[in-house]
Design an enzyme around this catalytic site. Structure first.
Site, PDB file in Angstrom:
ATOM      1  CG  MET A 242      -1.929  -0.974   1.156  1.00  0.00           C
ATOM      2  SD  MET A 242      -2.959  -0.989  -0.008  1.00  0.00           S
ATOM      3  CE  MET A 242      -2.250  -2.005  -1.265  1.00  0.00           C
ATOM      4  CG  HIS A 243       3.997   1.223  -2.761  1.00  0.00           C
ATOM      5  ND1 HIS A 243       5.080   0.766  -2.174  1.00  0.00           N
ATOM      6  CD2 HIS A 243       3.716   0.724  -4.026  1.00  0.00           C
ATOM      7  CE1 HIS A 243       5.318  -0.155  -2.789  1.00  0.00           C
ATOM      8  NE2 HIS A 243       4.770  -0.360  -4.039  1.00  0.00           N
ATOM      9  CG  ASP A 244       1.229   6.342  -4.007  1.00  0.00           C
ATOM     10  OD1 ASP A 244       2.485   6.273  -3.334  1.00  0.00           O
ATOM     11  OD2 ASP A 244       0.738   6.380  -4.956  1.00  0.00           O
TER      12      ASP A 244
END
Length: 314
Positions: A242-244
């Site tokens: 869940m990078h962003d």
């Protein structure tokens, strides 16, 4: 409690889309001044279109979207269609948005907004290449002390690279921009792959989103499921990082994360390690710390927070 004033700089992108939805669902905590777009995951026309599509999904055509830089400061653009598809939002229904792009360039909007606001009241949240932010700081150095904080998704040290052996995508695309931002003196929080790889989608976590009794919860689950396919192929692991969305979670609940204030420098000269973020974890260089570099996350807490935000949308 006063709301955070935020400019969200983005290159949607599947995980960007999920992050924007969560941010729009947190309007009780965040005053989203605008979305500013940059070329990154796909080219600027698509990132600018996709940002408006997401706003319309959330029933928020009132959020202004400003298009920014269409290429890095000094290099040809590298994109990530292999992860996000040719549209940037492959795998989910998209449409031609009705809401318009704003007339001003994103960089000019960032400069003018910071100059007009009380100093230390606006947080910048870049989750793509740092071209817009670096250009704003270069054109208008006087804005640096006016920024409350920059909270960015980018970099990697312990986790290795995801676009090259040494580099994370956002920094690799425009390492000169990243170097400008890291050298700006603005308070910085970095959410690198080291922490975002700890916060992964899973069947139970996506099921929680899919069970929300609205349109945006299941839509976010579909977005993340499509993002997940690339990461399973690349890393052999179930669940997409869940990078962003981690940036949004940090804005809303910083206690879900921990890290260390360190010095971070960006490699811009080497062809082999272009865009590597060199993290002085043990303080051996003598260089002053310039970032809070996050390395630990409460993954279940992050997903619970995202679900709460998405539940407030249509």
């Amino acid at each position: 409690m006063s709301r955070l004033s935020v400019i969200f700089d983005t290159d949607p992108g599947l995980d960007d889309a999920a992050a924007i939805l969560a941010l729009l669902g947190a309007s009780d905590q965040v005053d989203l001044l605008a979305l500013t777009t940059v070329a990154g995951n796909v080219g600027l026309p698509l990132t600018s279109r996709n940002a408006r599509i997401v706003c319309e999904w959330a029933g928020r055509p009132d959020v202004p979207v400003y298009a920014g830089c269409e290429q890095p400061l000094l290099r040809p653009l590298v994109t990530a269609e292999q992860a996000h598809g040719k549209t940037g939002l492959d795998g989910v229904p998209i449409h031609e948005p009705d809401m318009p792009l704003q007339g001003r360039h994103a960089v000019d909007f960032i400069i003018d907004t910071l100059r007009a606001a009380p100093a230390g009241t606006i947080t910048l949240c870049p989750v793509g290449p740092l071209t817009n932010i670096a250009l704003a700081l270069s054109k208008a150095p006087d804005i640096a002390p006016r920024i409350k904080e920059i909270v960015l998704m980018g970099g990697s040290y312990f986790a290795g690279g995801n676009i090259s052996p040494a580099a994370e995508f956002n920094v690799f695309v425009d390492p000169e921009a990243a170097a400008i931002v890291l050298g700006s003196g603005v308070p910085l929080v970095m959410l690198p792959l080291d922490v975002t790889h700890q916060v992964r989608s899973s069947a139970p976590r996506l099921a929680r989103l899919r069970a929300l009794p609205n349109r945006c919860g299941p839509l976010a689950a579909d977005i993340l499921a499509n993002h997940e396919r690339h990461d399973v192929q690349r890393y052999g692991q179930h669940g997409a990082p869940m990078h962003d969305p981690c940036v949004v979670a940090y804005l809303l609940q910083p206690s879900l994360f921990s890290g260390r204030r360190v010095n971070v420098e960006v490699e811009t000269a080497s062809a082999l390690t272009r865009g590597a973020t060199v993290v002085d974890w043990w303080g051996v260089s003598g260089r002053a710390a310039n970032a809070l570099y996050l390395t630990e996350a409460d993954a279940d807490g992050v997903f619970a927070l995202l679900a709460d935000c998405l539940a407030k949308l249509p």
